[in-house]
Design an enzyme around this catalytic site. Structure first.
Site, PDB file in Angstrom:
ATOM      1  N   TYR A   1       0.828  -1.202   0.000  1.00 11.53           N
ATOM      2  CA  TYR A   1       0.000   0.000   0.000  1.00 11.53           C
ATOM      3  C   TYR A   1       0.869   1.262   0.000  1.00 11.53           C
ATOM      4  CZ  TYR A   1      -4.204  -2.756   0.697  1.00 11.53           C
ATOM      5  OH  TYR A   1      -5.246  -3.639   0.521  1.00 11.53           O
TER       6      TYR A   1
ATOM      7  N   GLU B   1      -7.780  -7.728   5.515  1.00 15.37           N
ATOM      8  CA  GLU B   1      -6.901  -8.740   4.922  1.00 15.37           C
ATOM      9  C   GLU B   1      -6.109  -9.485   5.996  1.00 15.37           C
ATOM     10  OE1 GLU B   1      -4.789  -6.303   2.112  1.00 15.37           O
ATOM     11  OE2 GLU B   1      -6.702  -5.785   1.152  1.00 15.37           O
TER      12      GLU B   1
END
Length: 395
Positions: A98, A140
Site C-alpha cells: 500500500y 486482509e
C-alpha cells in the site's frame, strides 16, 4: 471517520478529482510499472491492464469510497471493502504494498492536477487514501489469520474433464498429501502459473464442486481475443496442463457465499461461465438437505456451450423443492426457453435471497427484474469475474 477539515476539502475537490480519475489511474499504473516492472509481470493481470478494466475499477472504487465518507461519515462501506479485501488476500497482497501504491498514485494526482493540488488538498486526499488502505489491511490481516497466512500451496492435477469446446474442469489434490482446509460454496482460488516469457501470472477461478475433504475443483473458460486481449492464463491451462502436472493455488477466498438457513427461499442465477460458483452452491444445498424452494436460472448460447450442465441439473434434481429454468440463444431443447433470461413468468417466493454470476448486462437485467418482483436489494448478491466495474454502483 474523515476529519471535518478534510471532509470540506474533499467535498469541494471531488468533482475535479472524480473527472480526472481515469487519467490519474492510467498515469498511476504507467508510473508504478515503470518503477516496479515485477508487479506487472508477477502480480497484476496483464490482460486487464491492456484492456483498461483495472484502471476503471480502481477509479470507481476511489470515487465510491470518497463519496461514501462524505454521505455516511459514521459508517464504512464494508460491502465494497470486503470484496476488494478478498481479492487482495487471494493475491497475497502485503501491507507494505500500500506504500508503493500511495507513492505512485499521489505522484499521478500531482502530475494530472498540477497546481490545484495544494498542501491542503494533498493532505485531505491522503487521509481518504489511508482510511481506505488501513481498513483493507485490517480486513486482509483477519482473512490471512483465518487461512493460515499468505501461502501458496502446490497441488497435483488428478483429473481433467472437457466440459465444452472452451471449458475444462481441473480436479486437484495437495502435492504434500496434507489436509485440505474447508471452504464455503461460492468462493474462488487464485491460480499462479509460469508462462513462456518468465512471467508468473495469477488468475482467480471459482471452485465449481462442493466443499470436499481432500480436493479442489475449478473450471476454466478459454478467453478468446477480440475487443479485449486473449486470456494468456486460460490458454496456458487449456493447452499445457494435464493430469500429473503441478499448479500453485491460494487458499479459498470470496464473499459471494451462501448465507441463509434451511427455510430461506433461494434463487441462483448464472450465465455463461458464471455457472461455476452456482454449481458449487447447488452441490452444497443438495448435500445439506436444503428444504426451502430453490430457483435455478441459467442463460447460455446453446446447450453445447453450457458448462457443467449435467451437474447443474443433477444437483437441482436432488433438492426437494427446486425449479430449473434454462435459456439458450439457439438450439433450445424441449423444456428450455429460447432467447435471453426473462423472469417475467418465473414465480419468486416472498423472502427470496438471490445470488447472481455472469456478464454485467445479464446481472443488471436480472437484478432489475428481481427488484420488480419484490426481492429486497439487500438480498441480491453477485460475483464479477475480473475487475468489478459494478462495485462503485453497488457500494
Amino acid at each position: 471517520m474523515l476529519s471535518e477539515q478534510s471532509a470540506a476539502v474533499v467535498r469541494a475537490t471531488l468533482p475535479a478529482v472524480g473527472a480526472s480519475l481515469g487519467e490519474i489511474t492510467e498515469r498511476f499504473y504507467a508510473g508504478m510499472f515503470a518503477a516496479r516492472p515485477e508487479l506487472l509481470r508477477d502480480l497484476f493481470n496483464r490482460g486487464n491492464q491492456a484492456a483498461g478494466t483495472q484502471r476503471q475499477a480502481l477509479a470507481g472504487s476511489i470515487a465510491a469510497f470518497a463519496t461514501h465518507l462524505l454521505d455516511h461519515p459514521d459508517r464504512r462501506p464494508d460491502a465494497m471493502l470486503q470484496r476488494i479485501a478478498h481479492k487482495h488476500a487471494s493475491l497475497g497482497i502485503a501491507p507494505e504494498q500500500y506504500e508503493i501504491v500511495h507513492e505512485h498514485l499521489f505522484a499521478a494526482i500531482a502530475d494530472v492536477l498540477g497546481e490545484a493540488v495544494t498542501p491542503e488538498v494533498a493532505a485531505a486526499w491522503d487521509e481518504v487514501y489511508w482510511l481506505m488502505a488501513n481498513a483493507l489491511v485490517a480486513i486482509e490481516k483477519r482473512l490471512y489469520e483465518e487461512r493460515g497466512g499468505r501461502n501458496w500451496r502446490t497441488w497435483e492435477v488428478v483429473e481433467r474433464v472437457t466440459e465444452t469446446a472452451d471449458v475444462v474442469t481441473f480436479r486437484l489434490r495437495p502435492a504434500d498429501g496434507g489436509p485440505v482446509r474447508d471452504f464455503r460454496a461460492g468462493q474462488y482460488v487464485s491460480v499462479r502459473v509460469a508462462l513462456a516469457d518468465g512471467a508468473r501470472q495469477i488468475r482467480q477461478y471459482s471452485l465449481s464442486g462442493a466443499p470436499g475433504p481432500d480436493e479442489r475443483q475449478f473450471s476454466v473458460k478459454r478467453v478468446h481475443g477480440g475487443s479485449a486481449p486473449a486470456g494468456e492464463v486460460s490458454h496456458h491451462l487449456h493447452a499445457c496442463v494435464r493430469v500429473g502436472d503441478l499448479l500453485e493455488l491460494s487458499e479459498p477466498y470470496g464473499d459471494l457465499v451462501l448465507d441463509a438457513d434451511a427455510g430461506t427461499p433461494l434463487l441462483l442465477a448464472s450465465a455463461g461461465i458464471g455457472v461455476t460458483p452456482m454449481t458449487a452452491m447447488l452441490a452444497h444445498l443438495a448435500e445439506s438437505g436444503h428444504r426451502a424452494p430453490v430457483i435455478v436460472v441459467h442463460g447460455d448460447r446453446s446447450p453445447a456451450d453450457h458448462a457443467l450442465r449435467t451437474d447443474h441439473e443433477a444437483y437441482a434434481a436432488k433438492l426437494p423443492d427446486s425449479a430449473v429454468h434454462f435459456w439458450y440463444e439457439q438450439d433450445a431443447p424441449a423444456g428450455a426457453h429460447t432467447g435471453y433470461v426473462d423472469l417475467a413468468r418465473v414465480p419468486v417466493p416472498s423472502g427470496t435471497r438471490a445470488y447472481l454470476c455472469g456478464p454485467l448486462p445479464f446481472m443488471r437485467a436480472v437484478r432489475e427484474q428481481l427488484i420488480g418482483k419484490g426481492v429486497a436489494p439487500a438480498d441480491i448478491h453477485y460475483e464479477v469475474f475480473g475487475p468489478d466495474l459494478w462495485l462503485a454502483q453497488q457500494a
